[in-house]
Design a protein around this motif. Structure first.
Motif, PDB file in Angstrom:
ATOM      1  N   ALA A   1       0.838  -1.201   0.000  1.00 40.23           N
ATOM      2  CA  ALA A   1       0.000   0.000   0.000  1.00 40.23           C
ATOM      3  C   ALA A   1       0.873   1.252   0.000  1.00 40.23           C
ATOM      4  N   GLY A   2       2.028   1.183   0.670  1.00 42.31           N
ATOM      5  CA  GLY A   2       2.960   2.306   0.674  1.00 42.31           C
ATOM      6  C   GLY A   2       3.462   2.657  -0.715  1.00 42.31           C
ATOM      7  N   LEU A   3       3.440   1.675  -1.615  1.00 42.46           N
ATOM      8  CA  LEU A   3       3.861   1.943  -2.997  1.00 42.46           C
ATOM      9  C   LEU A   3       2.889   2.870  -3.725  1.00 42.46           C
ATOM     10  N   LEU A   4       1.686   3.061  -3.189  1.00 46.73           N
ATOM     11  CA  LEU A   4       0.783   4.058  -3.752  1.00 46.73           C
ATOM     12  C   LEU A   4       1.364   5.459  -3.575  1.00 46.73           C
ATOM     13  N   VAL A   5       2.156   5.635  -2.520  1.00 47.81           N
ATOM     14  CA  VAL A   5       2.892   6.886  -2.336  1.00 47.81           C
ATOM     15  C   VAL A   5       4.011   6.974  -3.372  1.00 47.81           C
ATOM     16  N   SER A   6       4.764   5.873  -3.504  1.00 43.47           N
ATOM     17  CA  SER A   6       5.870   5.850  -4.462  1.00 43.47           C
ATOM     18  C   SER A   6       5.382   6.004  -5.902  1.00 43.47           C
ATOM     19  N   GLY A   7       4.262   5.329  -6.242  1.00 41.85           N
ATOM     20  CA  GLY A   7       3.729   5.412  -7.590  1.00 41.85           C
ATOM     21  C   GLY A   7       3.314   6.832  -7.934  1.00 41.85           C
ATOM     22  N   TYR A   8       2.677   7.505  -6.995  1.00 41.36           N
ATOM     23  CA  TYR A   8       2.297   8.903  -7.194  1.00 41.36           C
ATOM     24  C   TYR A   8       3.545   9.745  -7.424  1.00 41.36           C
TER      25      TYR A   8
ATOM     26  N   TYR B   1       5.185   6.101   6.926  1.00 41.32           N
ATOM     27  CA  TYR B   1       4.843   5.011   7.853  1.00 41.32           C
ATOM     28  C   TYR B   1       4.433   5.525   9.233  1.00 41.32           C
ATOM     29  N   ILE B   2       3.965   6.760   9.262  1.00 42.85           N
ATOM     30  CA  ILE B   2       3.506   7.347  10.521  1.00 42.85           C
ATOM     31  C   ILE B   2       2.361   6.529  11.131  1.00 42.85           C
ATOM     32  N   ALA B   3       1.384   6.127  10.315  1.00 43.52           N
ATOM     33  CA  ALA B   3       0.215   5.421  10.853  1.00 43.52           C
ATOM     34  C   ALA B   3       0.602   4.109  11.543  1.00 43.52           C
TER      35      ALA B   3
ATOM     36  N   LEU C   1      12.588   2.960   0.533  1.00 42.94           N
ATOM     37  CA  LEU C   1      13.648   2.563   1.458  1.00 42.94           C
ATOM     38  C   LEU C   1      13.102   2.319   2.865  1.00 42.94           C
ATOM     39  N   GLY C   2      12.135   3.128   3.271  1.00 39.01           N
ATOM     40  CA  GLY C   2      11.500   2.882   4.565  1.00 39.01           C
ATOM     41  C   GLY C   2      10.798   1.538   4.595  1.00 39.01           C
ATOM     42  N   GLY C   3      10.101   1.199   3.495  1.00 42.83           N
ATOM     43  CA  GLY C   3       9.438  -0.106   3.402  1.00 42.83           C
ATOM     44  C   GLY C   3      10.434  -1.252   3.386  1.00 42.83           C
ATOM     45  N   VAL C   4      11.586  -1.037   2.718  1.00 48.24           N
ATOM     46  CA  VAL C   4      12.628  -2.066   2.702  1.00 48.24           C
ATOM     47  C   VAL C   4      13.122  -2.348   4.118  1.00 48.24           C
ATOM     48  N   ALA C   5      13.311  -1.278   4.889  1.00 46.72           N
ATOM     49  CA  ALA C   5      13.775  -1.438   6.266  1.00 46.72           C
ATOM     50  C   ALA C   5      12.764  -2.214   7.109  1.00 46.72           C
ATOM     51  N   ILE C   6      11.477  -1.949   6.891  1.00 47.79           N
ATOM     52  CA  ILE C   6      10.441  -2.685   7.626  1.00 47.79           C
ATOM     53  C   ILE C   6      10.419  -4.139   7.194  1.00 47.79           C
TER      54      ILE C   6
ATOM     55  N   GLY D   1      12.830  -6.562   8.644  1.00 43.22           N
ATOM     56  CA  GLY D   1      12.633  -6.993  10.015  1.00 43.22           C
ATOM     57  C   GLY D   1      13.169  -6.046  11.071  1.00 43.22           C
ATOM     58  N   PHE D   2      13.488  -4.808  10.671  1.00 40.89           N
ATOM     59  CA  PHE D   2      14.051  -3.858  11.629  1.00 40.89           C
ATOM     60  C   PHE D   2      12.983  -3.095  12.412  1.00 40.89           C
ATOM     61  N   GLY D   3      11.717  -3.328  12.107  1.00 43.75           N
ATOM     62  CA  GLY D   3      10.635  -2.703  12.862  1.00 43.75           C
ATOM     63  C   GLY D   3      10.127  -1.413  12.234  1.00 43.75           C
ATOM     64  N   TYR D   4       9.028  -0.903  12.795  1.00 44.51           N
ATOM     65  CA  TYR D   4       8.380   0.273  12.217  1.00 44.51           C
ATOM     66  C   TYR D   4       9.111   1.584  12.507  1.00 44.51           C
ATOM     67  N   THR D   5      10.091   1.580  13.409  1.00 40.15           N
ATOM     68  CA  THR D   5      10.872   2.803  13.634  1.00 40.15           C
ATOM     69  C   THR D   5      12.094   2.883  12.729  1.00 40.15           C
ATOM     70  N   ALA D   6      12.425   1.796  12.048  1.00 41.91           N
ATOM     71  CA  ALA D   6      13.625   1.774  11.191  1.00 41.91           C
ATOM     72  C   ALA D   6      13.610   2.838  10.091  1.00 41.91           C
ATOM     73  N   PRO D   7      12.439   3.187   9.507  1.00 40.70           N
ATOM     74  CA  PRO D   7      12.458   4.251   8.491  1.00 40.70           C
ATOM     75  C   PRO D   7      13.043   5.566   8.984  1.00 40.70           C
ATOM     76  N   ASN D   8      12.998   5.817  10.288  1.00 40.16           N
ATOM     77  CA  ASN D   8      13.558   7.059  10.813  1.00 40.16           C
ATOM     78  C   ASN D   8      15.082   7.094  10.688  1.00 40.16           C
ATOM     79  N   TRP D   9      15.736   5.939  10.850  1.00 38.57           N
ATOM     80  CA  TRP D   9      17.188   5.886  10.633  1.00 38.57           C
ATOM     81  C   TRP D   9      17.517   6.155   9.170  1.00 38.57           C
ATOM     82  N   VAL D  10      16.760   5.542   8.288  1.00 44.15           N
ATOM     83  CA  VAL D  10      16.946   5.783   6.854  1.00 44.15           C
ATOM     84  C   VAL D  10      16.789   7.271   6.551  1.00 44.15           C
TER      85      VAL D  10
END
Length: 382
Positions: free
Chosen positions: A40-47, A219-221, A340-345, A348-357
């Motif tokens: 679903a996050g790819l709807l952001v990327s596709g846009y 990935y805020i939600a 990249l945030g989705g790749v991190a999730i 297996g790095f968890g939902y906070t991993a996108p913040n490091w990216v």
């Protein structure tokens, strides 16, 4: 400020709402269409990728079209794309609607920024651009939270019906308030500015800097519901808080850029990197997480007017296509950050991993900005 800037802000409000509202609806869309959160996050990327392609392409094709007429055509395209989203009964059709709606995005903001900067004195150009982008900030304060609440209550498709109506309002505003605008001087001169290293460094700064914002924001939600423990309904109010931060950042960024462009840009990117790094830890707490979301909005959108002003400065003499390319760079960064945030999730790095990216992307943006700051401002094209 000229009334025409209000019309541009109205159009920006509709476009900003449709771009960002999907973030608050990711869980609902994923469940209804039976896809994963990263999918679903790819709807952001596709846009975003559609903006990347559409911004320079449509601006180039419309280089001989009077700018007001071009803006009107772009809003019609926006309306059609959102109608597709509203009737979508499958993931591919929803993605198609997002892509069609996004085709107008980059050209609208690119041409709009040129129009806005040309309506005021040189020492107020960044603030004029910021006023046009106020439509985006208001979209996040009002449009996105209200669209999220509407989608959660009546289904996500109802949100896109509402966005379609917003597009109609934006179209009317442009028709009524924007004065006649001439076409650009032609495609050859617009392309000439891309021989300047400063233009490419400015575009790179934009892609990395705003990509950092979206690596986290996409990935805020799930981050706030799964990690901080907020209820799904609370996401709406967290988006209001983020949007309020955008409003503050937009004003601060525009004023700072008019005073001292590059030092302001350096400082803003440094603050953004710090906020994103801290968010890894504050996302564990509801109170601290909410505060950090507001700060992310401030730091993230404070970059917009300086980044757009820097490109216009480096493309002096033929700015339309470079301005649109910068909107493409914003969205290339958005797409890369969301991916990249989705790749991190997924790793297996968890939902906070996108913040490091995101923090690493902001640091990279600062480095490119410093390199770009060493490039002299060009002599205008003849």
């Amino acid at each position: 400020m000229p009334l025409a800037l209000v019309a541009l802000a109205i159009g920006a409000f509709g476009i900003g709402t449709t771009e960002f509202v999907i973030v608050g609806l990711l869980p609902q869309v994923a469940a209804d269409l039976q896809v994963s959160i990263p999918a679903a996050g790819l709807l952001v990327s596709g846009y975003a990728l559609s903006v990347v392609v559409g911004a320079p392409l449509i601006t180039a094709l419309g280089s001989r079209v009077p700018r007001k007429r071009l803006l009107v055509g772009l809003m019609v395209l926006f309306i059609l794309g959102n109608l597709l989203c509203a009737v979508a009964d499958s993931y591919p059709l929803l993605m198609l609607g997002r892509v069609v709606a996004a085709l107008c995005h980059g050209a609208f903001f690119g041409v709009g920024a040129v129009v806005a900067s040309g309506l005021v004195a040189p020492d107020r150009q960044a603030r004029a651009i910021a006023l046009m982008f106020t439509g985006l900030t208001v979209a996040n304060v009002l449009g996105v939270p209200m669209g999220t609440a509407l989608g959660q209550e009546f289904g996500w498709r109802s949100t896109f019906w509402a966005v379609t109506a917003l597009g109609v309002v934006g179209l009317v505003g442009i028709l009524v308030l924007v004065p006649p605008q001439p076409a650009s001087d032609g495609l050859r001169g617009e392309l000439e500015v891309f021989r300047r290293p400063g233009v490419w460094l400015a575009l790179g700064t934009t892609a990395l800097g705003f990509g950092a914002v979206f690596a986290s924001f996409t990935y805020i939600a799930p981050m706030m519901t799964e990690v901080a423990g907020f209820s799904p309904g609370a996401v709406t109010w967290l988006l209001v808080l983020f949007g309020a931060g955008l409003c503050v950042g937009n004003v601060l960024g525009g004023r700072a850029a008019d005073r001292s462009l590059m030092p302001s840009l350096y400082a803003i990117l440094a603050v953004l990197a710090v906020v994103l790094a801290v968010f890894v830890f504050t996302a564990q707490s509801q109170v601290l997480g909410a505060v950090t979301i507001g700060l992310l909005g401030v730091a993230g959108f404070a970059t917009v007017a300086p980044l757009q002003s820097r490109v216009l400065q480096q493309a002096e003499g033929a700015p339309a296509l470079a301005s649109a390319a910068n909107i493409a760079a914003f969205n290339l960064g958005n797409a890369a950050g969301a991916w990249l945030g989705g790749v991190a999730i997924d790793a297996g790095f968890g939902y906070t991993a996108p913040n490091w990216v995101a923090a690493l992307m902001a640091v990279a943006a600062l480095g490119v900005a410093v390199a770009g700051g060493r490039v002299r401002t060009p002599v205008p094209l003849r």
